[in-house]
Design a protein around this motif. Structure first.
Motif, PDB file in Angstrom:
ATOM      1  N   THR A 268      30.669  49.179  21.323  1.00 25.82           N
ATOM      2  CA  THR A 268      30.601  48.047  20.392  1.00 25.82           C
ATOM      3  C   THR A 268      29.758  48.415  19.173  1.00 25.82           C
ATOM      4  O   THR A 268      30.100  48.089  18.032  1.00 25.82           O
ATOM      5  CB  THR A 268      30.091  46.770  21.100  1.00 25.82           C
ATOM      6  N   CYS A 269      28.667  49.141  19.385  1.00 26.42           N
ATOM      7  CA  CYS A 269      27.815  49.542  18.264  1.00 26.42           C
ATOM      8  C   CYS A 269      28.546  50.562  17.395  1.00 26.42           C
ATOM      9  O   CYS A 269      28.529  50.472  16.169  1.00 26.42           O
ATOM     10  CB  CYS A 269      26.499  50.120  18.783  1.00 26.42           C
ATOM     11  N   LYS A 270      29.215  51.517  18.044  1.00 28.68           N
ATOM     12  CA  LYS A 270      29.924  52.562  17.279  1.00 28.68           C
ATOM     13  C   LYS A 270      31.014  51.926  16.422  1.00 28.68           C
ATOM     14  O   LYS A 270      31.190  52.265  15.252  1.00 28.68           O
ATOM     15  CB  LYS A 270      30.544  53.582  18.253  1.00 28.68           C
TER      16      LYS A 270
ATOM     17  N   LYS B  29      20.049  54.328  10.717  1.00 27.44           N
ATOM     18  CA  LYS B  29      19.575  53.982  12.055  1.00 27.44           C
ATOM     19  C   LYS B  29      20.016  52.592  12.481  1.00 27.44           C
ATOM     20  O   LYS B  29      20.498  51.811  11.645  1.00 27.44           O
ATOM     21  CB  LYS B  29      18.044  54.078  12.119  1.00 27.44           C
ATOM     22  N   CYS B  30      19.822  52.295  13.756  1.00 20.07           N
ATOM     23  CA  CYS B  30      20.064  50.950  14.300  1.00 20.07           C
ATOM     24  C   CYS B  30      19.330  49.911  13.471  1.00 20.07           C
ATOM     25  O   CYS B  30      18.160  50.091  13.134  1.00 20.07           O
ATOM     26  CB  CYS B  30      19.544  50.921  15.747  1.00 20.07           C
ATOM     27  N   ASN B  31      20.018  48.835  13.153  1.00 17.82           N
ATOM     28  CA  ASN B  31      19.392  47.765  12.356  1.00 17.82           C
ATOM     29  C   ASN B  31      19.155  46.509  13.187  1.00 17.82           C
ATOM     30  O   ASN B  31      18.936  45.435  12.645  1.00 17.82           O
ATOM     31  CB  ASN B  31      20.252  47.459  11.133  1.00 17.82           C
ATOM     32  N   PHE B  32      19.231  46.642  14.513  1.00 25.50           N
ATOM     33  CA  PHE B  32      19.061  45.530  15.463  1.00 25.50           C
ATOM     34  C   PHE B  32      20.072  44.412  15.166  1.00 25.50           C
ATOM     35  O   PHE B  32      19.831  43.261  15.457  1.00 25.50           O
ATOM     36  CB  PHE B  32      17.622  44.994  15.452  1.00 25.50           C
ATOM     37  N   CYS B  33      21.194  44.815  14.553  1.00 27.39           N
ATOM     38  CA  CYS B  33      22.230  43.828  14.177  1.00 27.39           C
ATOM     39  C   CYS B  33      21.606  42.649  13.435  1.00 27.39           C
ATOM     40  O   CYS B  33      21.897  41.479  13.733  1.00 27.39           O
ATOM     41  CB  CYS B  33      23.000  43.337  15.398  1.00 27.39           C
ATOM     42  N   PHE B  34      20.772  42.945  12.411  1.00 28.71           N
ATOM     43  CA  PHE B  34      20.020  41.853  11.767  1.00 28.71           C
ATOM     44  C   PHE B  34      20.899  40.759  11.149  1.00 28.71           C
ATOM     45  O   PHE B  34      20.495  39.593  11.138  1.00 28.71           O
ATOM     46  CB  PHE B  34      19.006  42.410  10.750  1.00 28.71           C
TER      47      PHE B  34
ATOM     48  N   LEU C 141      24.872  43.076  19.117  1.00 28.34           N
ATOM     49  CA  LEU C 141      26.133  43.306  19.841  1.00 28.34           C
ATOM     50  C   LEU C 141      25.933  44.050  21.154  1.00 28.34           C
ATOM     51  O   LEU C 141      26.592  43.765  22.144  1.00 28.34           O
ATOM     52  CB  LEU C 141      27.091  44.092  18.947  1.00 28.34           C
ATOM     53  N   CYS C 142      25.035  45.032  21.158  1.00 26.98           N
ATOM     54  CA  CYS C 142      24.855  45.799  22.387  1.00 26.98           C
ATOM     55  C   CYS C 142      24.328  44.915  23.515  1.00 26.98           C
ATOM     56  O   CYS C 142      24.536  45.194  24.691  1.00 26.98           O
ATOM     57  CB  CYS C 142      23.924  46.993  22.167  1.00 26.98           C
ATOM     58  N   ALA C 143      23.660  43.807  23.144  1.00 25.80           N
ATOM     59  CA  ALA C 143      23.139  42.887  24.157  1.00 25.80           C
ATOM     60  C   ALA C 143      24.192  41.861  24.571  1.00 25.80           C
ATOM     61  O   ALA C 143      24.387  41.590  25.760  1.00 25.80           O
ATOM     62  CB  ALA C 143      21.889  42.185  23.628  1.00 25.80           C
TER      63      ALA C 143
HETATM   64  S1  SF4 Z   1      21.058  46.386  18.007  1.00 21.82           S
HETATM   65 FE1  SF4 Z   1      22.484  47.495  19.326  1.00 21.82          FE
HETATM   66  S2  SF4 Z   1      24.548  47.082  18.510  1.00 21.82           S
HETATM   67 FE2  SF4 Z   1      23.075  46.476  16.933  1.00 21.82          FE
HETATM   68  S3  SF4 Z   1      22.885  48.275  15.625  1.00 21.82           S
HETATM   69 FE3  SF4 Z   1      21.250  48.455  17.156  1.00 21.82          FE
HETATM   70  S4  SF4 Z   1      22.116  49.662  18.827  1.00 21.82           S
HETATM   71 FE4  SF4 Z   1      23.831  48.974  17.524  1.00 21.82          FE
END
Ligand code: SF4
Ligand code: SF4
Ligand code: SF4
Length: 334
Positions: free
Chosen positions: A26-28, A192-197, A207-209
Motif C-alpha cells: 500500500t505504501c509503495k 522518506k516516509c511522511n507518516f501519510c500526513f 495507509l500502512c496502519a
Molecule cells: S506512514 Fe506508512 S504508508 Fe504512510 S508513508 Fe509512512 S510507511 Fe508509507
C-alpha cells in the motif's frame, strides 16, 4: 518539547504481524511508485533473524553518541546492500521453459524472508519486523543536514524533507541509523516516509496502519492519556522502541513477540515453558526493558477483563486510531 508541541506515535504488535506485506504494497503504490524510487521501501517488513533491508542496516552507524555528537554512518551501497531492482522479460515468462531476470539479482527487499534461525523441527523460529521512519524526537537526519532541508512539525512531530531546499548531498542518509531515508538519483533529492500526513490532517490513519490485515498497528498522540498508544507505551510499558541505543528517540514502538511456541527435545517431546524466539535477539533490538515487558504480557490475567489484552485484540478501529480526542476520532470515514 513546549506545550504546543505534540508527537504522533505508532505501536506495532509483533505477535499479530503475519508478514503479509499489505503495508509494504500500500505504501509503495501510494508513495514510491514513480521515477527513481524503485528500490525505496518507506515501509518494509523484514524477517528476524535476518539481514534486513538494506542488508545489515543495523551495523551501518549513524544516530548519536552518548555525549550528543553525531555518530559516523555509511550510505548503503546500491548493488550490494539495497540490491538493484531486477526486471523480467514478460513475453518470455509466458513462453520460455526457463526465464531469468534481465540482470542477475544480488540483494533485495525480502531476500532472506522467513528463512529464520534455529534447527528444524527442534527449535526453528522467526518473526516479522515491520519498519518505517521512526519520526524521531531527536532525528539525526535533521541534525546532519547542512541545508536545513529536514524539519519536524510541531503539531504532530512528523519529520519531513523540504524538496526545494534538499541539495542531494546525502548526509542525512549516512546519519539515519535505521536507513529510512533514501536518495532519488532521478531528481538528486532525499525522500522518506511522511507518516501519510495528508491523511493524518483529515483525521485518518496512515495507509500502512489502516491496511494492516493483522490489525497489528495502533496510531495516536503520546500525550493522549486516554489513548491506547499512550497506555501501551507509558501505562503498561509493553511497547518498546527499536534500537533505543541509537540515541534518536524513535516514535515507533513494538509489542515484543511473547507467544512463540515451545521447543522440542531430541525425542520430539515439548519442553515446557521454553520459548523459541531467543531473548538475546529481543534484547539486541529492544534493550533490557524487554524482560519487564514480556513479564507483564505473560502474567496478565486471561479472565476476559484485562484492559491490556482487550487493547491488543484491537477489535475497535476507533480506539486503535485516535488522533485528537475521543469525540473527534474520525474513524467512520474509513
Ligand atoms: S506512514 Fe506508512 S504508508 Fe504512510 S508513508 Fe509512512 S510507511 Fe508509507
Ligand atoms: S528514522 Fe531516520 S529518517 Fe526517520 S526521523 Fe529518525 S533519523 Fe530521520
Ligand atoms: S500489513 Fe500488518 S500484518 Fe501484514 S506485514 Fe504489514 S504490519 Fe504485518
Amino acid at each position: 518539547m513546549n506545550m504546543k508541541e505534540r508527537q504522533l506515535a505508532m505501536v506495532i504488535d509483533l505477535n499479530k504481524c503475519i508478514g503479509c506485506q499489505n503495508c509494504t504494497v500500500t505504501c509503495k503504490t501510494m508513495w514510491t511508485n514513480s521515477s527513481g524510487k524503485d528500490y525505496m521501501y518507506w515501509n518494509n517488513v523484514e524477517t528476524i533473524p535476518g539481514n534486513g533491508y538494506p542488508k545489515n542496516w543495523q551495523d551501518m552507524g549513524g544516530g548519536f553518541d552518548a555525549d550528543g555528537s553525531l555518530k559516523n554512518g555509511k550510505i548503503p551501497n546500491m548493488s550490494k546492500e539495497y540490491g538493484i531492482p531486477w526486471e523480467y522479460n514478460h513475453d518470455e515468462i509466458m513462453s520460455a521453459k526457463e526465464f531469468k531476470p534481465k540482470t542477475e539479482p544480488t540483494w533485495g527487499v525480502n531476500w532472506d524472508e522467513e528463512k529464520g534461525g534455529g534447527e528444524f523441527p527442534k527449535d526453528n523460529y522467526f518473526f516479522n519486523l515491520p519498519r518505517i521512519c521512526n519520526h524521531c524526537s531527536k532525528p539525526s537526519c535533521l541534525s546532519a543536514c547542512p541545508h536545513d532541508a529536514i524539519f519536524k512539525r510541531q503539531k504532530d512531530g512528523i519529520v519531513l524533507v523540504d524538496m526545494d531546499l534538499c541539495q542531494g548531498c546525502r548526509y542525512c542518509i549516512a546519519a539515519c541509523p535505521y536507513k529510512k531515508i533514501y536518495f532519488n538519483p532521478q531528481f538528486s533529492k532525499s525522500e522518506k516516509c511522511n507518516f501519510c500526513f495528508p491523511l493524518i490532517e483529515e483525521g485518518l490513519p496512515p495507509l500502512c496502519a489502516s491496511d494492516c490485515s493483522g490489525r497489528a498497528r495502533f496510531v495516536g498522540y503520546l500525550d493522549d492519556i486516554e489513548g491506547q498508544v499512550y497506555k501501551l507505551i507509558k501505562k503498561y510499558k509493553v511497547a518498546l522502541p527499536l534500537r533505543p541505543d541509537f540515541g534518536v528517540e524513535p516514535n515507533v514502538y513494538y509489542i515484543p513477540p511473547f507467544l512463540s511456541p515451545p521447543k522440542f527435545d531430541k525425542e520430539g517431546n515439548i519442553i515446557e515453558n521454553s520459548d523459541r524466539i531467543r531473548t538475546s535477539e529481543l534484547v539486541k533490538l529492544f534493550g533490557e526493558e524487554i524482560y519487564d515487558a514480556i513479564k507483564t504480557l505473560k502474567n496478565e490475567k486471561r479472565d476476559g477483563n484485562s484492559e491490556l489484552l482487550k487493547m491488543l485484540v484491537a477489535s475497535q478501529d476507533k480506539d486503535r486510531f485516535r488522533f485528537k480526542n475521543k469525540d473527534e476520532a474520525n474513524i467512520n470515514a474509513l
